[in-house]
Structures are given as C-alpha cells and as structure tokens.
Write a protein that holds these residues in place. Structure first.
Motif, short mmCIF file in Angstrom:
data_model
loop_
_atom_site.label_atom_id
_atom_site.label_comp_id
_atom_site.label_asym_id
_atom_site.label_seq_id
_atom_site.Cartn_x
_atom_site.Cartn_y
_atom_site.Cartn_z
N ALA A 1 -0.57 -57.59 -38.18
CA ALA A 1 -0.25 -56.68 -39.67
C ALA A 1 -1.43 -56.32 -40.50
O ALA A 1 -1.38 -55.11 -40.89
CB ALA A 1 0.65 -57.60 -40.20
N ALA A 2 -2.57 -56.94 -40.67
CA ALA A 2 -3.65 -56.58 -41.33
C ALA A 2 -4.29 -55.67 -40.90
O ALA A 2 -5.08 -55.01 -41.77
CB ALA A 2 -4.43 -57.98 -41.55
N THR A 3 -4.12 -55.52 -39.54
CA THR A 3 -5.03 -54.07 -39.10
C THR A 3 -4.58 -52.97 -39.32
O THR A 3 -5.46 -51.81 -39.33
CB THR A 3 -4.99 -54.41 -37.46
OG1 THR A 3 -3.71 -53.85 -36.85
CG2 THR A 3 -5.39 -55.88 -36.90
N VAL A 4 -3.35 -52.61 -39.95
CA VAL A 4 -2.66 -51.44 -40.26
C VAL A 4 -3.47 -51.08 -41.66
O VAL A 4 -4.01 -50.09 -41.77
CB VAL A 4 -1.31 -51.69 -40.64
CG1 VAL A 4 -0.63 -50.30 -41.24
CG2 VAL A 4 -0.46 -51.94 -39.36
N VAL A 5 -3.57 -51.97 -42.50
CA VAL A 5 -4.08 -51.92 -43.73
C VAL A 5 -5.63 -51.49 -43.66
O VAL A 5 -6.36 -50.80 -44.38
CB VAL A 5 -3.74 -52.81 -44.85
CG1 VAL A 5 -4.41 -52.51 -45.99
CG2 VAL A 5 -2.11 -52.85 -45.04
N SER A 6 -6.14 -52.58 -42.88
CA SER A 6 -7.76 -52.41 -42.48
C SER A 6 -8.05 -50.99 -42.12
O SER A 6 -8.82 -50.52 -42.71
CB SER A 6 -8.01 -53.57 -41.47
OG SER A 6 -7.67 -54.86 -41.84
N SER B 1 4.00 -53.00 -45.38
CA SER B 1 4.62 -53.96 -45.81
C SER B 1 3.72 -54.84 -46.75
O SER B 1 2.54 -54.61 -46.24
CB SER B 1 5.32 -54.92 -44.58
OG SER B 1 4.19 -55.59 -43.97
N LEU B 2 4.42 -55.82 -47.50
CA LEU B 2 3.54 -56.34 -48.42
C LEU B 2 2.74 -57.31 -47.69
O LEU B 2 1.58 -57.67 -48.34
CB LEU B 2 4.48 -57.02 -49.65
CG LEU B 2 3.83 -57.84 -50.44
CD1 LEU B 2 2.79 -57.09 -51.48
CD2 LEU B 2 4.79 -58.61 -51.40
N SER B 3 3.20 -58.00 -46.81
CA SER B 3 2.67 -59.00 -46.01
C SER B 3 1.22 -58.36 -45.20
O SER B 3 0.28 -59.11 -45.11
CB SER B 3 3.56 -59.47 -44.71
OG SER B 3 4.04 -58.56 -43.99
N SER B 4 1.40 -57.08 -44.96
CA SER B 4 0.03 -56.57 -44.28
C SER B 4 -0.94 -56.37 -45.37
O SER B 4 -2.13 -56.63 -45.19
CB SER B 4 0.38 -55.06 -43.99
OG SER B 4 1.25 -55.33 -42.93
N VAL B 5 -0.42 -56.05 -46.57
CA VAL B 5 -1.49 -56.14 -47.74
C VAL B 5 -2.01 -57.30 -48.27
O VAL B 5 -3.41 -57.34 -48.21
CB VAL B 5 -0.89 -55.48 -48.95
CG1 VAL B 5 -2.01 -55.37 -50.01
CG2 VAL B 5 -0.42 -54.06 -48.66
N ILE B 6 -1.23 -58.30 -48.18
CA ILE B 6 -1.82 -59.63 -48.59
C ILE B 6 -2.58 -60.44 -47.58
O ILE B 6 -3.60 -60.89 -47.69
CB ILE B 6 -0.52 -60.88 -48.50
CG1 ILE B 6 0.42 -60.41 -49.78
CG2 ILE B 6 -1.08 -62.09 -48.78
CD1 ILE B 6 1.41 -61.09 -49.99
N ALA B 7 -2.44 -59.95 -46.08
CA ALA B 7 -3.04 -60.44 -44.91
C ALA B 7 -4.45 -59.66 -45.12
O ALA B 7 -5.62 -60.35 -45.09
CB ALA B 7 -2.53 -60.24 -43.59
N THR B 8 -4.60 -58.41 -45.29
CA THR B 8 -5.78 -57.60 -45.34
C THR B 8 -6.52 -58.08 -46.70
O THR B 8 -7.93 -58.33 -46.61
CB THR B 8 -5.56 -56.13 -45.70
OG1 THR B 8 -4.76 -55.73 -44.57
CG2 THR B 8 -6.98 -55.59 -45.64
N ALA B 9 -5.89 -58.58 -47.88
CA ALA B 9 -6.73 -59.24 -49.06
C ALA B 9 -7.49 -60.44 -48.61
O ALA B 9 -8.47 -60.68 -49.19
CB ALA B 9 -5.61 -59.12 -50.09
N LEU B 10 -6.85 -61.40 -47.55
CA LEU B 10 -7.43 -62.57 -47.57
C LEU B 10 -8.54 -62.36 -46.64
O LEU B 10 -9.85 -63.13 -46.67
CB LEU B 10 -6.15 -63.58 -46.54
CG LEU B 10 -5.05 -63.76 -47.47
CD1 LEU B 10 -4.08 -64.73 -46.70
CD2 LEU B 10 -5.62 -64.97 -48.59
N PHE B 11 -8.52 -61.30 -45.83
CA PHE B 11 -9.72 -60.93 -44.87
C PHE B 11 -10.86 -60.31 -45.66
O PHE B 11 -11.97 -60.77 -45.44
CB PHE B 11 -9.23 -60.11 -43.65
CG PHE B 11 -8.57 -60.60 -42.48
CD1 PHE B 11 -9.31 -61.58 -41.75
CD2 PHE B 11 -7.50 -60.19 -42.24
CE1 PHE B 11 -8.82 -62.31 -40.85
CE2 PHE B 11 -6.92 -60.72 -40.96
CZ PHE B 11 -7.67 -61.68 -40.16
#
Length: 437
Positions: free
Chosen positions: A355-360, A409-419
C-alpha cells in the motif's frame, strides 16, 4: 557531495543502452502482471466504458511522464529521481526520492516473484507448497540477480527475449480476438454520457492508473545510456503510446469475448479459453510467466542503480557504489537488492507494505513535476527536451498527482510516513559515519 555539474555529467558505468534498450525498460516497467487481471475489475467498475478509462489514465499520467522526459534530458548520470531531487532541492530530498523509489520497487519485485511462482503453479501445483516454493523463489531471484551482475548487455538480451514473448501473446490475443469478434468488438456507447452512467468511474480510474506506473525505472540507469538527452524522451513517449493502445485493445476484446468478464478472477485466461479453447489458456499463461519475468528483470536492472547513485552522492555507504572490475556492473547494489527481495518473498508479510508504494510513487511524481521549473533555467541547453507552454505541463502533472492522492487510503499514507522516517534515520546515520571517516 558532488556539485551540480558532476551530478549532471558524472558517469562510472559503460554506456550500452540505446533507444531500444531504454524502450524495453519503459514497456516492461509499465506492463507487469496487472494487465492480466485488470480487465475484469475495470469492466465491473466501468462496464463498456472501461476502454475509455485506460485512455483517461494515459492522459493523467502523460504530463508526469513528459516532466520526467525533460529532466532525463538534462542528466547523463545514473540515479533518476535521486539526481533530480538533489539538484533541485538538495541532498536530503534527493535521498528521500531515491529511498521511496527503492522501497516501492523492492516490495513490488518481491510480490511479483511470488506471483510468478503462483503462475508456474498453474502447470505444477506442487510448486506453490512447502520447500518447492522456497527453492523456486530462490532460483528465480538468484538467477535474475546473477544475470544482472555479469553484465547489462546480457540482462538486456534476456529482457528483449521475454518482451518478445510477452508482446507476441498479448498482440495475438488482440489481433486474433478482433478477427473472430468482428463488429462485436466495438461497444455501443456514447462517450459524452460516461459520467452520467451507473458505473464508478473514479474507482475505475484509481484501479487502472496502476497499469501506467513504473515507467520511471528507465531514468535510473541513465548513466548507461548512449545518448540519454535524445533517447530518454523518445523511449518514454513511445512506450506510453504503445502500451495505451495495447491496453485499450485488450479491454475491447475482453468485454466483447466474455459477457460475464466483470465477475472473473482470471479475466484474460477466460478470454483466451473462450476464443481459442484450453490451448489458448495455456498459451496465455506462458505470456503471464514471460510478462512477470520481464517485469522482474527490468526492476532488478534499474532499481539497484538507485542505491548505487545514492552511494556516489555519499548518502549511503561506499560499499553500495562499488563497481565489479570484471563485469563493470554495480554488483554490490544488485546483490543487496536480490538478498532483500528474497527475504521479503520467503518470509516477509509484505502485503501491507504494498500500500505504501502508491503514495511513494505519487510523491516521486510530484517531486519530478516540481523540479522542472527549478532546473530548467539552470540546465536547459540547445539539445535538451524542453516542454512547450511554459510551466503548464508541470502544473498539470502536480494536479494529477493531487487528485490521485485524494483517492488513496489513510493506511497507505501512514505506511509511507513510516518509510520516510526510516529513510531519514538511515540518511543521517550515513552522514555521521562519513564525517567520522
């Protein structure tokens, strides 16, 4: 830390990639496994209008791709987003760009490796269970890693062969399907009423836009291109044009061939079986295997060049920037990528990471568009690929990224923030180690 001139002209790798090699990286970055599963979801969300959504997605991605083409014409060194971010906004942003790109491609590579094993399991069910799965994943990733370590020319030849197989299968499906279906191929719709239809056009766009990401992989190995200022823009534009036409053709055939395509979990296999019987399904599965393998080979060729460029800039340890003296490849970076990918594929629960790859990617694309007005006054020369209409196209690219970001989704944003936080920690650790040495 290299200055702007060094970032633009610097190069320590041999230049083997011409227009065809760069084009291969573009189309294999775009065409992975997604197109083999997307027609069903697209038909469910947009029905007979789904071919138009592919065209709409291509128009959304076009200004972003054009901005990347302009920036690629300014730089002759490897690194892509790393170079652009560093030159425009400083080394910290450049590192984050490279880090986000690296993680997005790494997770995608691991996921596609598993998908390739699952596809092989169609022929050999035992391949997806127990120790056989471990051996097969290891064989796939190790072989792709070694192909890239021993030389870029060998990697490009392997990529070319897989691309020929992939395109042959997909084109055969479109051409033969069109011949058999005739006038049934063209849906009876009025494009002007698409937004008044009962379908979810926004969700369909969000689904299909992912079939158009991955083209950025071509700009990372620019230091191995013979003439990046001339060939990079051509490869990007030609790649997007061909892929868009192919996607539209596949969707038209799919909707016409299988009336219940919207409820299919393996749409193109069902299309091939409907048109050509069981043999058609088997041939198409070979195309799936070739497509995923080509996508993997393109990823493992380009992505380690990002860590190589970060090491050249001093943002990662020098070990990542070592060039193998015999093969003249960034072997350490390639091996590191291969080991991480194998660990993720074997042991990692990386579905939530995907999911993080989307926002990335959206952050990368936004950075690319924002870098154009900063770098154009500094770097544009007579042979550069400079976009027309002033800065209108970069603004359109930023607008497209903003609209797409509203759909995630919010989960994608949070995962990207962690990265981003993890990348920041690694960056300052590397800086601290460098100052001590």
């Amino acid at each position: 830390m290299p200055d702007l001139k060094t970032a633009v002209t610097g190069n320590t790798l041999p230049r083997h990639l011409g227009l065809f090699g760069l084009w291969l990286l573009v189309v294999n970055g775009l065409i992975g496994a997604g197109i083999f599963g997307l027609p069903g979801g697209a038909a469910k969300l947009a029905g007979e209008y789904s071919p138009l959504i592919y065209l709409f997605c291509a128009l959304l991605i076009l200004p972003i791709l054009l901005c990347m083409a302009e920036l690629a014409s300014y730089f002759r060194g490897s690194g892509g987003p790393v170079r652009y971010g560093t030159a425009a906004f400083g080394p910290f942003i450049g590192f984050q760009a490279g880090w986000l790109y690296y993680i997005a491609r790494l997770v995608s590579f691991a996921a596609n490796s598993v998908l390739l094993v699952d596809s092989i399991g169609y022929f050999w069910p035992a391949a997806i269970a127990g120790f056989n799965r471990v051996l097969l994943l290891a064989a796939i990733i190790v072989s792709l890693t070694l192909i890239n370590v021993v030389g870029s020319l060998r990697a490009m030849r392997s990529l070319a062969l897989l691309t020929v197989i992939k395109f042959a299968v997909l084109l055969l499906l479109v051409v033969a399907g069109a011949s058999l279906l005739g006038t049934k191929l063209l849906p009876d719709f009025n494009p002007l009423t698409v937004f008044n239809s009962p379908y979810d056009i926004g969700a369909a766009t969000l689904l299909l836009i992912y079939a158009f990401v991955g083209f950025e992989s071509v700009v990372v190995p620019a230091g191995e291109a013979k003439n990046p200022a001339r060939d990079m823009p051509r490869a990007l534009i030609l790649g997007l044009l061909l892929v868009t036409l192919l996607y539209i053709g596949i969707q038209l055939v799919s909707v016409a061939a299988v009336t219940d395509i919207a409820n299919s979990s393996s749409p193109l296999l069902d299309v091939a079986a409907a048109l050509f019987g069981p043999v058609g399904a088997i041939v198409l599965m070979l195309g799936v295997v070739a497509s995923v393998a080509a996508n993997l080979l393109g990823a493992i060729f380009s992505t380690p060049r990002a860590s190589f460029a970060l090491a050249e800039d001093g943002s990662l340890p020098r070990w990542f920037g070592a060039v193998q003296p015999h093969f003249l490849t960034p072997a350490n970076s390639i091996l590191f990528f291969g080991v991480l990918a194998l660990m993720l594929a074997l042991y990692g629960s990386f579905l939530w990471l995907a999911a993080a790859t989307v926002v990335s990617r959206l952050l990368l694309y936004s950075l690319t568009c924002a870098a154009v007005p900063v770098l154009r006054p500094k770097l544009a020369v007579s042979d550069s690929f400079v976009l027309p209409l002033g800065y209108t196209i970069p603004l359109l690219g930023l607008a497209a990224c903003g609209w797409l970001a509203l759909q995630v989704s919010l989960s994608s944003v949070i995962a990207t923030a962690l990265f981003v936080l993890l990348g920041t920690a690694l960056y300052f650790l590397a800086r601290r180690q460098a100052s001590r040495n």
